[in-house]
Design a protein around this motif. Structure first.
Motif, PDB file in Angstrom:
ATOM      1  N   GLY A  34       3.929   1.236 -29.212  1.00 51.37           N
ATOM      2  CA  GLY A  34       4.935   0.699 -28.302  1.00 51.37           C
ATOM      3  C   GLY A  34       5.313   1.677 -27.206  1.00 51.37           C
ATOM      4  O   GLY A  34       5.461   1.302 -26.042  1.00 51.37           O
ATOM      5  N   VAL A  35       5.449   2.957 -27.569  1.00 51.79           N
ATOM      6  CA  VAL A  35       5.769   3.977 -26.562  1.00 51.79           C
ATOM      7  C   VAL A  35       4.637   4.104 -25.547  1.00 51.79           C
ATOM      8  O   VAL A  35       4.867   4.201 -24.333  1.00 51.79           O
ATOM      9  CB  VAL A  35       6.052   5.326 -27.251  1.00 51.79           C
ATOM     10  N   LEU A  36       3.387   4.104 -26.039  1.00 51.94           N
ATOM     11  CA  LEU A  36       2.249   4.180 -25.123  1.00 51.94           C
ATOM     12  C   LEU A  36       2.207   2.981 -24.186  1.00 51.94           C
ATOM     13  O   LEU A  36       1.897   3.108 -22.987  1.00 51.94           O
ATOM     14  CB  LEU A  36       0.947   4.274 -25.924  1.00 51.94           C
ATOM     15  N   ASN A  37       2.520   1.800 -24.715  1.00 48.85           N
ATOM     16  CA  ASN A  37       2.538   0.610 -23.884  1.00 48.85           C
ATOM     17  C   ASN A  37       3.615   0.700 -22.813  1.00 48.85           C
ATOM     18  O   ASN A  37       3.394   0.336 -21.652  1.00 48.85           O
ATOM     19  CB  ASN A  37       2.757  -0.626 -24.761  1.00 48.85           C
ATOM     20  N   LEU A  38       4.784   1.187 -23.182  1.00 50.81           N
ATOM     21  CA  LEU A  38       5.858   1.364 -22.202  1.00 50.81           C
ATOM     22  C   LEU A  38       5.469   2.367 -21.124  1.00 50.81           C
ATOM     23  O   LEU A  38       5.758   2.164 -19.934  1.00 50.81           O
ATOM     24  CB  LEU A  38       7.140   1.811 -22.915  1.00 50.81           C
ATOM     25  N   LEU A  39       4.800   3.445 -21.515  1.00 52.02           N
ATOM     26  CA  LEU A  39       4.355   4.427 -20.532  1.00 52.02           C
ATOM     27  C   LEU A  39       3.337   3.825 -19.575  1.00 52.02           C
ATOM     28  O   LEU A  39       3.355   4.105 -18.368  1.00 52.02           O
ATOM     29  CB  LEU A  39       3.758   5.646 -21.243  1.00 52.02           C
ATOM     30  N   THR A  40       2.437   2.982 -20.103  1.00 55.49           N
ATOM     31  CA  THR A  40       1.441   2.330 -19.241  1.00 55.49           C
ATOM     32  C   THR A  40       2.115   1.406 -18.235  1.00 55.49           C
ATOM     33  O   THR A  40       1.776   1.406 -17.043  1.00 55.49           O
ATOM     34  CB  THR A  40       0.450   1.533 -20.106  1.00 55.49           C
TER      35      THR A  40
ATOM     36  N   ALA B 180       5.193   1.602 -17.164  1.00 56.52           N
ATOM     37  CA  ALA B 180       5.942   2.435 -16.217  1.00 56.52           C
ATOM     38  C   ALA B 180       5.023   3.031 -15.157  1.00 56.52           C
ATOM     39  O   ALA B 180       5.374   3.101 -13.980  1.00 56.52           O
ATOM     40  CB  ALA B 180       6.677   3.549 -16.972  1.00 56.52           C
ATOM     41  N   TRP B 181       3.811   3.445 -15.588  1.00 53.34           N
ATOM     42  CA  TRP B 181       2.850   4.014 -14.633  1.00 53.34           C
ATOM     43  C   TRP B 181       2.409   2.969 -13.627  1.00 53.34           C
ATOM     44  O   TRP B 181       2.320   3.242 -12.423  1.00 53.34           O
ATOM     45  CB  TRP B 181       1.665   4.578 -15.384  1.00 53.34           C
ATOM     46  N   GLN B 182       2.143   1.741 -14.092  1.00 55.51           N
ATOM     47  CA  GLN B 182       1.750   0.669 -13.183  1.00 55.51           C
ATOM     48  C   GLN B 182       2.875   0.342 -12.202  1.00 55.51           C
ATOM     49  O   GLN B 182       2.629   0.107 -11.012  1.00 55.51           O
ATOM     50  CB  GLN B 182       1.355  -0.573 -13.984  1.00 55.51           C
ATOM     51  N   CYS B 183       4.102   0.320 -12.688  1.00 54.33           N
ATOM     52  CA  CYS B 183       5.238   0.067 -11.798  1.00 54.33           C
ATOM     53  C   CYS B 183       5.392   1.178 -10.773  1.00 54.33           C
ATOM     54  O   CYS B 183       5.712   0.922  -9.597  1.00 54.33           O
ATOM     55  CB  CYS B 183       6.524  -0.082 -12.614  1.00 54.33           C
ATOM     56  N   LEU B 184       5.142   2.407 -11.195  1.00 56.54           N
ATOM     57  CA  LEU B 184       5.252   3.534 -10.271  1.00 56.54           C
ATOM     58  C   LEU B 184       4.216   3.428  -9.159  1.00 56.54           C
ATOM     59  O   LEU B 184       4.512   3.652  -7.978  1.00 56.54           O
ATOM     60  CB  LEU B 184       5.074   4.848 -11.038  1.00 56.54           C
ATOM     61  N   LEU B 185       2.990   3.056  -9.533  1.00 55.92           N
ATOM     62  CA  LEU B 185       1.958   2.866  -8.519  1.00 55.92           C
ATOM     63  C   LEU B 185       2.327   1.745  -7.562  1.00 55.92           C
ATOM     64  O   LEU B 185       2.127   1.842  -6.349  1.00 55.92           O
ATOM     65  CB  LEU B 185       0.609   2.560  -9.190  1.00 55.92           C
ATOM     66  N   TYR B 186       2.885   0.670  -8.111  1.00 61.19           N
ATOM     67  CA  TYR B 186       3.253  -0.467  -7.269  1.00 61.19           C
ATOM     68  C   TYR B 186       4.343  -0.087  -6.269  1.00 61.19           C
ATOM     69  O   TYR B 186       4.342  -0.545  -5.119  1.00 61.19           O
ATOM     70  CB  TYR B 186       3.723  -1.619  -8.150  1.00 61.19           C
ATOM     71  N   LEU B 187       5.280   0.759  -6.704  1.00 65.56           N
ATOM     72  CA  LEU B 187       6.394   1.111  -5.835  1.00 65.56           C
ATOM     73  C   LEU B 187       6.029   2.169  -4.806  1.00 65.56           C
ATOM     74  O   LEU B 187       6.522   2.144  -3.675  1.00 65.56           O
ATOM     75  CB  LEU B 187       7.573   1.600  -6.680  1.00 65.56           C
ATOM     76  N   LEU B 188       5.145   3.098  -5.188  1.00 69.50           N
ATOM     77  CA  LEU B 188       4.884   4.248  -4.316  1.00 69.50           C
ATOM     78  C   LEU B 188       3.699   4.051  -3.397  1.00 69.50           C
ATOM     79  O   LEU B 188       3.649   4.657  -2.334  1.00 69.50           O
ATOM     80  CB  LEU B 188       4.661   5.505  -5.165  1.00 69.50           C
ATOM     81  N   VAL B 189       2.752   3.213  -3.795  1.00 69.39           N
ATOM     82  CA  VAL B 189       1.561   3.020  -2.964  1.00 69.39           C
ATOM     83  C   VAL B 189       1.730   1.733  -2.184  1.00 69.39           C
ATOM     84  O   VAL B 189       1.860   0.661  -2.753  1.00 69.39           O
ATOM     85  CB  VAL B 189       0.294   2.952  -3.837  1.00 69.39           C
ATOM     86  N   ASN B 190       1.724   1.842  -0.874  1.00 69.67           N
ATOM     87  CA  ASN B 190       1.934   0.658  -0.044  1.00 69.67           C
ATOM     88  C   ASN B 190       0.816  -0.334  -0.180  1.00 69.67           C
ATOM     89  O   ASN B 190       1.021  -1.528  -0.217  1.00 69.67           O
ATOM     90  CB  ASN B 190       2.089   1.073   1.426  1.00 69.67           C
ATOM     91  N   ASP B 191      -0.399   0.166  -0.223  1.00 67.88           N
ATOM     92  CA  ASP B 191      -1.550  -0.717  -0.360  1.00 67.88           C
ATOM     93  C   ASP B 191      -2.509  -0.081  -1.348  1.00 67.88           C
ATOM     94  O   ASP B 191      -3.301   0.771  -0.999  1.00 67.88           O
ATOM     95  CB  ASP B 191      -2.230  -0.921   1.001  1.00 67.88           C
ATOM     96  N   ILE B 192      -2.414  -0.515  -2.625  1.00 73.12           N
ATOM     97  CA  ILE B 192      -3.219   0.111  -3.668  1.00 73.12           C
ATOM     98  C   ILE B 192      -4.695  -0.069  -3.391  1.00 73.12           C
ATOM     99  O   ILE B 192      -5.506   0.827  -3.612  1.00 73.12           O
ATOM    100  CB  ILE B 192      -2.837  -0.470  -5.037  1.00 73.12           C
ATOM    101  N   GLU B 193      -5.073  -1.234  -2.886  1.00 73.37           N
ATOM    102  CA  GLU B 193      -6.483  -1.494  -2.644  1.00 73.37           C
ATOM    103  C   GLU B 193      -7.049  -0.512  -1.636  1.00 73.37           C
ATOM    104  O   GLU B 193      -8.073   0.120  -1.851  1.00 73.37           O
ATOM    105  CB  GLU B 193      -6.652  -2.932  -2.158  1.00 73.37           C
ATOM    106  N   LEU B 194      -6.351  -0.363  -0.508  1.00 70.94           N
ATOM    107  CA  LEU B 194      -6.865   0.553   0.503  1.00 70.94           C
ATOM    108  C   LEU B 194      -6.662   2.003   0.092  1.00 70.94           C
ATOM    109  O   LEU B 194      -7.310   2.899   0.624  1.00 70.94           O
ATOM    110  CB  LEU B 194      -6.161   0.291   1.849  1.00 70.94           C
TER     111      LEU B 194
END
Length: 393
Positions: A77-83, A85-99
């Motif tokens: 469960g902790v590992l899943n929460l960390l995953t 959180a990491w995806q949310c961090l990428l979504y918030l900080l990277v304007n265009d993940i694809e590019l």
């Protein structure tokens, strides 16, 4: 040389050394006991029965099975929460993940090419207008086919999945204008090295300038209304020789191949027998229509793709694998399309879980499907595709 005899340690000093050694040993023993007590407290059960009868079957089962199982669940469960959180961090900080993942839009200020280091792959960017940058994101991923759903509104062609979700731009501003600029830049003569006409017109990909890009236009409203608007807006490409066309006898491949599906009028596509530059997306699961005296109804002179819904034509995969009957259907449809000279495309492919998606992608490629319909550009770009050229002219 004479050596002096060793002097014995005084009795009071020997007692002090022994006492210090015993104290150190006692401290180490206490430390080990404390560690063992801490470890045992982790596994100690708080149930009254387990405390009263620590060697009973229930207490032993609780210590050896139940508690480790709960600890394992907690760790997962902790590992899943960390995953997450990491995806949310990428979504918030990277304007265009694809590019951000794909090559840059312009790697060199001295080059007109925007697709350096991009390898064309057989992916079809499904609902491409949902990308953060329509067309550009797909080209950065190496997709050789993009899709735009169009709606007629007065004299304009709007882009969107439904009437309520159309984008602010139009087909002209989102796709045709950027694509025309890319081709003009790639084919602009240099002052030091003029373009050699015999080399042909360059396409969009620097690594394979002879690769055609398919623009699939999905007619969402009455085809008789969209058809004249689309043909008019393609005139600039037509004048510059950028469109793949049928000249009455042969197919002449160029940097852009326009394909129409949805409510596209097949009768208007085949109206002219001497020139066509908009091709049809034939029904893959219904290619056995009665042939006319001129040959099969769907052929390379009027059609480019042969497409079908994977879920309807092949079915679901409850065992995460294609059954023998499904594989036979897939091979039969691919063979029928290729015998007619058409390129195969399935939409509605499984997208989750990722292992099932990749399995289906690999099976489609292995069985000869020409383009892979995808919504995940990053996953498609990372796929290990078979390296060969596609649809050269």
């Amino acid at each position: 040389m004479a050596f002096s005899a060793l002097k014995p340690i005084p009795e009071h000093e020997a007692i002090i050394l022994i006492a210090e050694s015993d104290a150190m040993t006692l401290n180490l023993a206490k430390l080990k006991l404390n560690q063992l007590f801490f470890l045992s407290s982790v596994w100690r059960c708080s149930h009254p029965d387990c405390t009263a009868y620590p060697y009973s079957k229930g207490a032993i089962f609780c210590r050896l099975v139940q508690r480790p199982l709960w600890i394992l669940i907690l760790i997962l469960g902790v590992l899943n929460l960390l995953t997450v959180a990491w995806q949310c961090l990428l979504y918030l900080l990277v304007n265009d993940i694809e590019l951000f993942v794909f090559p840059g839009e312009r790697p060199s200020m001295f080059s007109n090419w925007s697709t350096h280091f991009v390898t064309p792959v057989r992916c079809h960017s499904h609902n491409d207008y949902w990308r953060r940058i329509p067309l550009q994101s797909a080209l950065a991923a190496g997709c050789i086919s993009v899709e735009a759903d169009v709606w007629s509104w007065g004299d304009e062609l709007l882009v969107g999945h439904s009437r309520y979700t159309v984008l602010p731009g139009t087909l002209h501003s989102l796709y045709l204008d950027p694509l025309l600029k890319i081709l003009d830049d790639h084919n602009a003569p240099s002052r030091t090295w003029p373009r050699v006409k015999t080399h042909g017109i360059a396409g969009v990909f620097a690594n394979d300038p002879m690769q055609t890009l398919t623009l699939l236009v999905d007619f969402k409203t009455d085809g008789d209304q969209i058809w004249p608007l689309l043909t008019e807006r393609l005139q600039s490409f037509r004048d510059k020789g950028y469109l793949t066309y049928f000249n009455g006898t042969d197919i002449i491949y160029r940097p852009v191949t326009v394909v129409a599906n949805g409510d596209a009028p097949f009768n208007l596509i085949t109206k002219s027998s001497t020139y066509r530059d908009i091709f049809y997306d034939a029904p893959l699961d219904n290619l056995t229509l009665p042939a006319s005296p001129m040959g099969p109804t769907y052929n390379p002179s009027n059609s480019y793709y042969a497409s079908a819904d994977f879920r309807k034509s092949i079915g679901t995969l409850p065992l995460s694998r294609l059954s023998d009957d499904q594989l036979s259907t897939l091979r039969r449809q691919v063979r029928a399309a290729h015998d007619l000279g058409l390129k195969v495309r399935y939409w509605g492919n499984p997208t989750w879980p990722v292992g099932l998606r990749n399995y289906v992608w690999n099976m489609l490629v292995q069985e000869g499907v020409d383009v892979i319909n995808t919504d995940d550009l990053r996953g498609t770009a990372r796929q290990d595709w078979t390296s060969h050229h596609w649809w050269k002219w």
